[in-house]
Design an enzyme around this catalytic site. Structure first.
Site, short mmCIF file in Angstrom:
data_model
loop_
_atom_site.label_atom_id
_atom_site.label_comp_id
_atom_site.label_asym_id
_atom_site.label_seq_id
_atom_site.Cartn_x
_atom_site.Cartn_y
_atom_site.Cartn_z
N SER A 102 0.81 -1.21 0.00
CA SER A 102 0.00 0.00 0.00
C SER A 102 0.85 1.27 0.00
O SER A 102 1.61 1.51 -0.92
CB SER A 102 -0.97 -0.04 1.19
N ASP A 241 -2.58 6.27 -3.63
CA ASP A 241 -1.42 5.66 -2.98
C ASP A 241 -0.91 4.51 -3.84
O ASP A 241 -1.37 4.28 -4.96
CB ASP A 241 -1.75 5.21 -1.56
N ASP A 243 -1.19 1.30 -4.04
CA ASP A 243 -2.08 0.30 -4.63
C ASP A 243 -3.44 0.87 -4.99
O ASP A 243 -4.36 0.13 -5.35
CB ASP A 243 -2.23 -0.90 -3.70
N ASP A 245 -5.96 2.19 -3.42
CA ASP A 245 -7.21 1.97 -2.69
C ASP A 245 -7.55 3.15 -1.79
O ASP A 245 -8.51 3.10 -1.04
CB ASP A 245 -7.17 0.67 -1.89
#
Length: 446
Positions: A102, A241, A243, A245
């Site tokens: 992440s 960010d 990833d 999400d």
């Protein structure tokens, strides 16, 4: 049984160091594959990743583990985490996996699992996977070993789906948007979606090299995007960010808005339209008191959960709610996605801009936040500062000093060796004093 590898968001750690090693990934995949195998002829798993160099190692190890138990593997390549949730369900896979840490630096990595419904795993599922991990899994017979192949259409499918979440008949024509993809998983998908909807896209963070993910860019470092918004006179800045999400927005004046403001706007709009299920928003204990006051004034309830988007989603599913998220920018809309989706969250904000005709600056500040300060304190391995009596005493005194005029929240991070200390109060002098007392006590033991 061995201690669980799972934290608040899957398994995470420094790449090539336990537990983020190829050996652990292989064994974990074998255990997860055995847990999710169903009584059908073909068993399949989809695997996505972000742009970290270590993603190649983890991807190959997971593939070996899954195929050893007879599961066929579809490799998606770099795609956002929500795309994995979507494609797991769309492709009728037994499970999905996202390889990502992440917002963490490139030296870290992680493994997130999704069930066949596209949602992250329950505590019970994780516990059973850990049981199988500890006991060991018998491999499939030679003739039953699974196959692996690249799924070339993954990005295209997600791009087309994301576009369907924007109001039918509406376009982004005439809007100039700075888009920072954090050199992460959405570096191709997000620019494509906004451009195909008609926007002029000014991309940042779209040149990943395996090492620069989240490096001075993206939702955790929105300053570069804010400068670019002012420099180019853009209408909006969008920061994802690693990833994709989570999302942070920047108005045309270069001011940064966090997830609380975005959730407040969407909740109010959906309530007015009669589409806010349960007339409530689900958020974590980190969300600002100002958001709670804003929602209550509109007759909307705020349901609070522990920190972590998985707990937000669990409460949403249990209560039948369709909107939730975190101050950090996870915006969960179960009408559209099974997990936080930064791009789709941004599209909902853009829909508000297009339908209202208002500038971003009018929409990113729906409430005045109560002054809030967050301090992260790193602690050494083997230490447990929050269990020390002197620290407990300092926390108790601070809570008594704040009383009903503020809020203090102290927790251990589930993804990093950090103690997070958050305080809220309108009295800034009091807030600074209690935070100084508490953090001083923690530092002495960290």
């Amino acid at each position: 049984m061995s201690k669980s590898l799972f934290g608040t968001d899957g398994v995470r750690g420094r790449a090539n160091t336990y537990p983020m090693t190829a050996e652990v990934a292989l064994k974990l995949a074998a255990a997860a594959g055995r847990h999710f195998r169903r009584d059908q002829q073909e068993h399949r798993v989809v695997i996505g990743k972000d742009t970290r160099l270590s993603g190649y190692m983890i991807e190959n190890a997971l593939t070996a583990g899954f195929t050893s138990t007879g599961m066929n593997v579809f490799l998606l390549g770099p795609v956002p985490t929500p795309a994995v949730g979507y494609l797991t369900n769309s492709l009728r896979a037994d499970l999905g996996v996202m390889i990502s840490a992440s917002h963490n630096p490139a030296s870290d990595n992680g493994i997130k699992f999704f069930g066949p419904d596209g949602f992250k795993l329950s505590d019970e599922a994780e516990a059973d996977i850990m049981r199988l991990f500890a006991e060991g899994v018998a491999p499939a017979a030679p003739q039953n070993i699974g196959r692996a192949k690249r799924f070339e259409d993954a990005r295209g499918r997600y791009v087309e789906y994301a576009k369907t979440t924007f109001p039918r008949g509406k376009r982004l024509d005439g809007l100039r948007i700075v888009l920072d993809c954090a050199n992460g998983a959405a570096y191709r998908t997000a620019p494509a979606v906004l451009w195909e909807l008609g926007a002029e896209v000014i991309p940042l963070g779209v040149e990943p090299d395996g090492f620069n993910i989240n490096e001075d860019c993206g939702s955790t470092h929105p300053e570069a995007a804010a400068r670019k918004v002012r420099e180019t006179r853009a209408d909006l800045g969008i920061c994802l960010d690693g990833d994709a999400d989570r999302v942070i927005l920047i108005d045309e004046k270069g001011r940064i808005a966090d997830g609380d403001q975005i959730m407040g706007l969407i909740a109010a709009r959906w309530a007015d339209e009669g589409r806010l299920a349960g007339n409530a928003l689900v958020a974590t204990v980190m969300s600002n008191l100002g958001l709670e006051h804003f929602l209550n004034d509109k007759g909307i309830a705020l349901e609070r959960t522990a920190v972590g988007d998985r707990y937000v989603v669990e409460r949403m599913r249990a209560g039948g709610f369709n909107l939730g998220g975190e101050q950090s920018g996870h915006i969960v809309m179960t009408d559209y996605a099974t997990t936080g989706d930064g791009l789709i969250g941004a599209l909902q904000f853009l829909a508000a801009m297009v339908e209202s005709g208002e500038k971003a600056s009018k929409l990113v500040r729906v409430f005045d936040p109560v002054p809030q300060k967050l301090i992260n304190l790193r602690f050494a391995a083997g230490k447990a500062p929050l269990e020390v009596e002197s620290v407990k005493d300092a926390i108790a005194k601070a809570e008594k000093a704040l009383g009903a005029n503020g809020r203090l929240l102290i927790r251990k991070s589930g993804t990093e060796p950090l103690i997070r200390v958050m305080g809220e109060a309108n009295d800034l002098a009091l807030l600074d004093q209690v935070l100084e007392d508490v953090t001083g006590a923690i530092k002495a033991e960290a």
